[in-house]
Design an enzyme around this catalytic site. Structure first.
Site, PDB file in Angstrom:
ATOM      1  N   ASP A  57     -11.601  37.057 -11.359  1.00  0.00           N
ATOM      2  CA  ASP A  57     -12.778  37.838 -11.629  1.00  0.00           C
ATOM      3  C   ASP A  57     -13.089  39.062 -10.794  1.00  0.00           C
ATOM      4  OD1 ASP A  57     -12.517  36.836  -9.183  1.00  0.00           O
ATOM      5  OD2 ASP A  57     -14.571  34.577  -9.104  1.00  0.00           O
ATOM      6  N   ASP A  59     -13.403  41.765  -8.157  1.00  0.00           N
ATOM      7  CA  ASP A  59     -14.403  41.436  -7.081  1.00  0.00           C
ATOM      8  C   ASP A  59     -14.385  43.042  -6.756  1.00  0.00           C
ATOM      9  OD1 ASP A  59     -15.019  38.825  -7.112  1.00  0.00           O
ATOM     10  OD2 ASP A  59     -13.600  38.433  -5.730  1.00  0.00           O
ATOM     11  N   ASP A 136      -6.489  38.315   3.767  1.00  0.00           N
ATOM     12  CA  ASP A 136      -5.478  36.828   4.301  1.00  0.00           C
ATOM     13  C   ASP A 136      -3.853  37.348   4.104  1.00  0.00           C
ATOM     14  OD1 ASP A 136      -5.996  37.027   1.704  1.00  0.00           O
ATOM     15  OD2 ASP A 136      -6.502  34.541   1.989  1.00  0.00           O
TER      16      ASP A 136
HETATM   17  P1  ATP Z   1      -9.014  33.624  -6.958  1.00  0.00           P
HETATM   18  O1  ATP Z   1      -8.128  34.263  -8.398  1.00  0.00           O
HETATM   19  O2  ATP Z   1      -8.761  32.367  -7.130  1.00  0.00           O
HETATM   20  O3  ATP Z   1     -10.190  33.613  -7.020  1.00  0.00           O
HETATM   21  P2  ATP Z   1      -8.742  35.658  -4.729  1.00  0.00           P
HETATM   22  O4  ATP Z   1      -8.129  35.921  -4.469  1.00  0.00           O
HETATM   23  O5  ATP Z   1      -9.601  36.587  -5.918  1.00  0.00           O
HETATM   24  O6  ATP Z   1      -8.533  34.753  -5.824  1.00  0.00           O
HETATM   25  P3  ATP Z   1     -11.053  34.314  -3.324  1.00  0.00           P
HETATM   26  O7  ATP Z   1     -11.162  33.396  -2.823  1.00  0.00           O
HETATM   27  O8  ATP Z   1     -11.755  34.482  -4.491  1.00  0.00           O
HETATM   28  O9  ATP Z   1      -9.768  34.903  -3.589  1.00  0.00           O
HETATM   29  O10 ATP Z   1     -10.957  35.849  -2.201  1.00  0.00           O
HETATM   30  C1  ATP Z   1     -10.946  36.685  -2.913  1.00  0.00           C
HETATM   31  C2  ATP Z   1     -10.931  37.877  -1.480  1.00  0.00           C
HETATM   32  O11 ATP Z   1     -11.288  37.552  -0.088  1.00  0.00           O
HETATM   33  C3  ATP Z   1      -8.927  37.753  -2.340  1.00  0.00           C
HETATM   34  O12 ATP Z   1      -8.340  38.271  -2.190  1.00  0.00           O
HETATM   35  C4  ATP Z   1      -8.554  37.622  -0.401  1.00  0.00           C
HETATM   36  O13 ATP Z   1      -8.519  39.417   0.008  1.00  0.00           O
HETATM   37  C5  ATP Z   1     -10.023  37.657   0.743  1.00  0.00           C
HETATM   38  N1  ATP Z   1     -10.207  36.130   1.346  1.00  0.00           N
HETATM   39  C6  ATP Z   1     -10.735  34.954   0.675  1.00  0.00           C
HETATM   40  N2  ATP Z   1     -10.436  33.963   1.832  1.00  0.00           N
HETATM   41  C7  ATP Z   1     -10.567  34.339   2.739  1.00  0.00           C
HETATM   42  C8  ATP Z   1     -10.018  34.121   4.095  1.00  0.00           C
HETATM   43  N3  ATP Z   1     -10.438  33.130   4.119  1.00  0.00           N
HETATM   44  N4  ATP Z   1      -9.332  35.040   4.745  1.00  0.00           N
HETATM   45  C9  ATP Z   1      -9.170  36.379   4.938  1.00  0.00           C
HETATM   46  N5  ATP Z   1      -9.349  36.918   3.686  1.00  0.00           N
HETATM   47  C10 ATP Z   1     -10.213  36.021   2.457  1.00  0.00           C
HETATM   48 MG    MG Z   2     -11.586  35.670  -6.789  1.00  0.00          MG
END
Ligand code: ATP
Ligand code: MG
Length: 409
Positions: A57, A59, A136
């Site tokens: 996705d 964001d 994170d």
């Molecule tokens: P995916 O491809 O699985 O969606 P993603 O990196 O986009 O991976 P998400 O869980 O959608 O992961 O979270 C979006 C963003 O929010 C992450 O890239 C990170 O920057 C931030 N994030 C998510 N969870 C946490 C957390 N527990 N602590 C700090 N930042 C977080």
């Molecule tokens: Mg994501």
């Protein structure tokens, strides 16, 4: 590196092209920018685009407040009581998430209730730099700026991407205590991307793994589902076992070699294009424990099987507040496997062959036979029998027994 002095990589020096970005996301980014706001692609999408992967996705991060975003878009709704986000809706139920940049609050700004910290931390608005710092991992803190198509790196994420290294932003000893789910996410991303964990992550996990048991079950559940969706459940849970995280993550899950090998087979099945349902994943998690839970005297005892399946599945579903429909399906899958394991020729076999859950249970049984080859002949035998049996629909046309007493009043 000085955090207030980010590396800015101009368009000519990175691979992200607007063609790779979803068109509606681009519309939102452009509109925010036209109205004078900062508009960045943030988080996982920038990481994945830089790695040449398809993002799940897209964001958006902005310095516009949620209400300013709402004023700019007719199709915008503010969601979340604690975590205020703007959702911009497009045709086909598509939603683009726009979050205002946030920062880590000062210690004296935090609410008294420790449980509220995670949500509170996410809700204090800040600068892009502060927003990067509250994320994170360094590779998850990269921004793509729609104003000049550059990539902005405040924390060294680009170098870590290049060197295939997963690095926590700040001190893992602090960041894992702040939010224990990050320990699981660390393993998840390292496996997903084939990256190495920075050495200090191992030490912090060793010190703080027991805190996983204090994380909100709903968040753990969501991350576990992600493992199955990303076809990495076997590899991640194996590593969690090696790092002593399993008892705090999935209290009732023993994580035996065979159980984990079964998950790896399930991941292969998902990779081959089969959809993954949560009930199937739960049944796969607990199949080995369930089958091992009978004494030799109970090997054919269906009442004992019903009881055991209920106990095992209910414990998991209660902890994670999983709906009864999913619980029921997972239980049926285990019972189905129990019947399949007993072999052919039992009483009511015909009815069992026509039961709506039987084909799914057989799928699970076949996966299991791949890690326990002595079951292969039985799995093949059942497959032939099920393929040759009439469907449940035909069965339901069978005339029902009359109840004579009722008829004669
Ligand atoms: P995916 O491809 O699985 O969606 P993603 O990196 O986009 O991976 P998400 O869980 O959608 O992961 O979270 C979006 C963003 O929010 C992450 O890239 C990170 O920057 C931030 N994030 C998510 N969870 C946490 C957390 N527990 N602590 C700090 N930042 C977080
Ligand atoms: Mg994501």
């Amino acid at each position: 590196m000085n955090a207030s002095n980010p590396i800015i990589v101009p368009r000519s020096q990175h691979c992200i092209s607007r063609k790779q970005i979803d068109v509606d996301t681009l519309k939102v980014l452009n509109r925010l920018h036209r109205y004078g706001f900062k508009a960045y692609l943030v988080g996982g999408s920038v990481r994945d685009l830089l790695l040449g992967r398809q993002p799940k996705d897209f964001d958006i991060g902005t310095d516009a407040t949620p209400s300013q975003v709402r004023k700019l878009f007719r199709n915008c709704f503010l969601v979340g009581r604690r975590f205020r986000l703007a959702h911009i809706r497009f045709a086909g139920n598509k939603v683009i998430e726009v979050a205002t940049f946030r920062r880590q609050p000062e210690e004296n700004e935090l609410p008294d209730n420790q449980e509220d910290h995670f949500h509170f931390v996410q809700n204090v608005f800040g600068s892009p730099e502060e927003d990067a710092a509250r994320r994170d991992f360094t590779i998850n803190a990269l921004f793509y700026n729609i104003a000049d198509f550059s990539v902005i790196d405040f924390l060294g994420g680009l170098k870590d991407l290049e060197e295939k290294r997963l690095k926590v932003i700040g001190d893992p000893q602090v960041r894992f205590v702040e939010d224990p789910v990050r320990m699981l996410r660390a393993i998840e991303f390292a496996v997903r991307l084939g990256f190495d964990l920075e050495e200090n992550i191992y030490r912090a996990i060793e010190n703080h793994r027991s805190l996983l048991a204090t994380a909100a079950p709903a968040r753990i559940r969501e991350e576990i589902i992600e493992l199955f969706r990303h076809k990495i459940s076997g590899a991640v849970l194996r590593q969690c076992r090696e790092l002593g995280m399993l008892p705090y993550l999935l209290a009732g899950y023993p994580g035996t070699d065979e159980g984990i090998a079964l998950l790896a087979k399930l991941d292969q099945r998902t990779a081959a294009g089969m959809p993954i349902e949560e009930s199937f994943a739960i049944a796969a998690l607990y199949l080995r424990l369930f089958m091992d839970s009978f004494s030799p005297a109970d090997k054919n005892n269906i009442t004992a099987a019903l009881h055991q399946a209920n106990e095992i599945i209910s414990a998991h579903c209660r902890y994670f507040s999983i709906a009864s429909g999913i619980r029921h399906q997972a239980r049926e899958l285990l019972i189905g496997c129990f019947r399949l394991a007993r072999g052919r020729g039992f009483r009511a076999e015909k009815r069992f062959l026509q039961h709506p859950f039987t084909p799914k249970a057989l799928e699970l049984f076949c996966l299991w036979s791949q890690v326990r080859p002595e079951l292969i002949p039985l799995a093949q035998n059942w497959s032939t029998a099920i393929n040759n049996s009439p469907t449940g629909k035909q069965q339901s046309r069978r005339p029902r027994k009359r109840n004579y007493r009722k008829k004669s009043k």
